[in-house]
Design an enzyme around this catalytic site. Structure first.
Site, PDB file in Angstrom:
ATOM      1  CG  HIS A 100      -1.728  -1.080   1.554  1.00 22.11           C
ATOM      2  ND1 HIS A 100      -1.285  -2.206   2.181  1.00 22.11           N
ATOM      3  CD2 HIS A 100      -3.049  -1.276   1.326  1.00 22.11           C
ATOM      4  CE1 HIS A 100      -2.281  -3.068   2.319  1.00 22.11           C
ATOM      5  NE2 HIS A 100      -3.374  -2.526   1.803  1.00 22.11           N
ATOM      6  CG  ASP A 103       1.726  -1.019   3.400  1.00 25.29           C
ATOM      7  OD1 ASP A 103       0.932  -0.677   4.277  1.00 25.29           O
ATOM      8  OD2 ASP A 103       1.453  -1.829   2.480  1.00 25.29           O
ATOM      9  CG  ASP A 306      -8.817 -11.132   6.953  1.00 21.61           C
ATOM     10  OD1 ASP A 306      -8.544 -12.283   6.584  1.00 21.61           O
ATOM     11  OD2 ASP A 306      -8.550 -10.116   6.285  1.00 21.61           O
TER      12      ASP A 306
HETATM   13  C1  XLS Z   1      -7.487  -6.955   4.158  1.00 20.04           C
HETATM   14  C2  XLS Z   1      -6.997  -7.129   2.802  1.00 20.04           C
HETATM   15  C3  XLS Z   1      -5.848  -6.224   2.431  1.00 20.04           C
HETATM   16  C4  XLS Z   1      -5.671  -6.189   0.943  1.00 20.04           C
HETATM   17  C5  XLS Z   1      -4.856  -5.044   0.461  1.00 20.04           C
HETATM   18  O1  XLS Z   1      -8.212  -7.770   4.695  1.00 20.04           O
HETATM   19  O2  XLS Z   1      -6.681  -8.463   2.604  1.00 20.04           O
HETATM   20  O3  XLS Z   1      -4.680  -6.646   3.066  1.00 20.04           O
HETATM   21  O4  XLS Z   1      -5.110  -7.363   0.457  1.00 20.04           O
HETATM   22  O5  XLS Z   1      -5.432  -3.832   0.757  1.00 20.04           O
HETATM   23 NI    NI Z   2      -7.469  -9.873   4.262  1.00 23.98          NI
END
Ligand code: XLS
Ligand code: NI
Ligand code: NI
Length: 435
Positions: A100, A103, A306
């Site tokens: 990103h 990042d 997640d």
């Molecule tokens: C979050 C997402 C993120 C994307 C990129 O759950 O997986 O990491 O892959 O923005």
């Molecule tokens: Ni994710």
């Protein structure tokens, strides 16, 4: 100068090796179905997890040790991290990476300063790519961390927030283009809602589509030839994310005339959060000709969010690789480890154990999938299961050259159909023969 002095360059030592810093299965140059493992698997590392994830959770702060990081938002600190990251890529033998904008470079006092920081860091990344041969799999803009995006970016009720997000997309696309990125991802971080009580869904979706159309136009304007991806996720951080799953994304893209410009980036943990298997999500995408890339991780059956664990489940990696081989392999995409260590695994060496394990799990998945395909029984079974549609009345149904009248006459004369077993248990046993 080494940031990971205790870690050697990881190489293949074979299944007999007991060395934790060696591959037991990932042998980059080994040929499987006519291509090297490296070409099949196209591993990517996620900058956000490797370099920026302190491993905090909602109940406690960061634990990860990052001795190279001074904790500041300075550009110098950001530049230093890029060197650490490239040493990590070198030692693991990971060929691609993803980031990103925020990042790799800090968000500073205003947009112009943030853009300038991004420019500096991408100059440095360009040099590191050049030296190492590593490639950018995809870039993206972080439109979910800063408080301004609390109510979304492309779906924010504020036009000024929308514009700010659009400006970030523009700069992140420029950065990705400059670094020769093979793709650019839109993950709708907060593009969804917490409650419908305050939400005009139609306007929000129209706005999101407008943003994506502008991105398509900008792509042409700057001559960026990378692939655009949408990454489905059903919830978290919002209660309902508009990009819920493969089917919802495809429907949105079709409705707004964007299907030609996007493929999907499917993430395993997002599939399971959506109440689907990864196999299901990949199948839906592949059948629409829209599987672009994969965020490789796995969830935890006992935790409902997640968790982004590193892939270790061989059934999972086998099913993914069966699908990837079935579609003929990746073109622009790859297997990006959108995965983080557990909070308890806080030492820098754990980054290596995590990625080495994920790579080996996928290497095994690839070998197992190739063996299942070479054996042929699984594919034959599926083919035979539908054989009644290959000729006669079935072929007429498929070619849409029959009618309810004709089918009624057929059913009246043929009598009660004979059913054949789906043989699920036998097929489970077959898969187990190879694992
Ligand atoms: C979050 C997402 C993120 C994307 C990129 O759950 O997986 O990491 O892959 O923005
Ligand atoms: Ni994710
Ligand atoms: Ni992801």
């Amino acid at each position: 100068m080494s940031y990971f002095p205790e870690v050697p360059t990881i190489s293949y030592e074979g299944p007999g090796s007991k060395n934790p810093f060696a591959f037991k299965h990932y042998n980059p140059d080994e040929v499987v179905e006519g291509k090297s493992m490296r070409e099949h698997l196209r591993f990517g590392a996620a900058y956000w997890h490797v370099m920026r994830n302190g491993l905090a959770d909602p109940f406690g702060g960061p634990t990860a040790l990052m001795p190279w990081d001074d904790g500041s938002d300075s550009v110098e600190n950001a530049l230093k991290r890029t060197e650490v990251f490239f040493e990590f890529l070198e030692k693991t033998g990971i060929d691609f990476y993803c980031f990103h904008d925020r990042d790799i470079a800090p968000e500073l006092g205003d947009l112009a300063k943030s853009n300038a920081a991004l420019e500096k860091v991408t100059d440095q990344l360009a040099g590191l790519q050049e030296k190492s041969g590593k490639k950018l799999l995809w870039g993206t803009a972080c439109l979910f961390t800063h408080p301004r995006y609390a109510q979304g970016a492309g779906t924010s009720p504020s036009a000024d927030v929308f514009a700010y997000g659009a400006a970030q997309v523009k700069a992140a696309m420029d950065a990705t283009h400059k670094l020769g990125g093979l793709g650019y991802t839109f993950w709708g971080g907060r593009e969804g809602y917490a409650t419908l009580l305050n939400t005009d869904m139609k306007r929000e979706l129209d706005h999101l589509a407008a943003l994506l159309h502008m991105a398509v136009e900008y792509k042409k304007a700057i001559g960026f030839e990378g692939q655009f991806y949408i990454e489905p996720k059903p919830k978290e951080p919002t209660t309902h994310q508009y990009d819920s799953d493969s089917a919802a994304c495809l429907n949105f893209l079709r409705e707004y005339d964007l299907l030609d410009h996007f493929k999907l980036n499917i993430e395993t943990n997002h599939a399971t959060l959506a109440g689907h298997t990864m196999q299901h999500e990949l199948t839906v995408a592949i059948e629409a000709g829209a599987l672009g890339s994969i965020d490789a991780n796995q969830g935890d059956e006992l935790i409902g969010w997640d968790t982004d664990e590193f892939p270790s489940d061989l059934y999972g990696t086998t099913h993914v690789m069966l699908k990837v081989l079935e579609m003929g392999g990746f073109t622009t995409g790859g297997l990006n480890f959108d995965a983080k260590r557990r909070r308890e695994s806080h030492e820098p060496v754990d980054l290596f154990h995590a990625h080495v394990g994920g790579m080996d799990a996928f290497a095994r998945g690839l070998k197992i999938a190739a063996a299942i395909r070479a054996d042929g029984r699984l594919a034959d079974f599926v083919k035979n299961r539908y054989a009644s549609f290959d000729s006669g009345i079935g072929a007429k149904i498929e070619s849409r050259s029959t009618s309810l009248e004709e089918l009624s006459a057929h059913a009246l004369s043929a009598g009660e159909p004979a059913l054949e077993s789906g043989r699920q248990e036998m097929l489970n046993n077959l898969i187990n023969e190879f694992i």
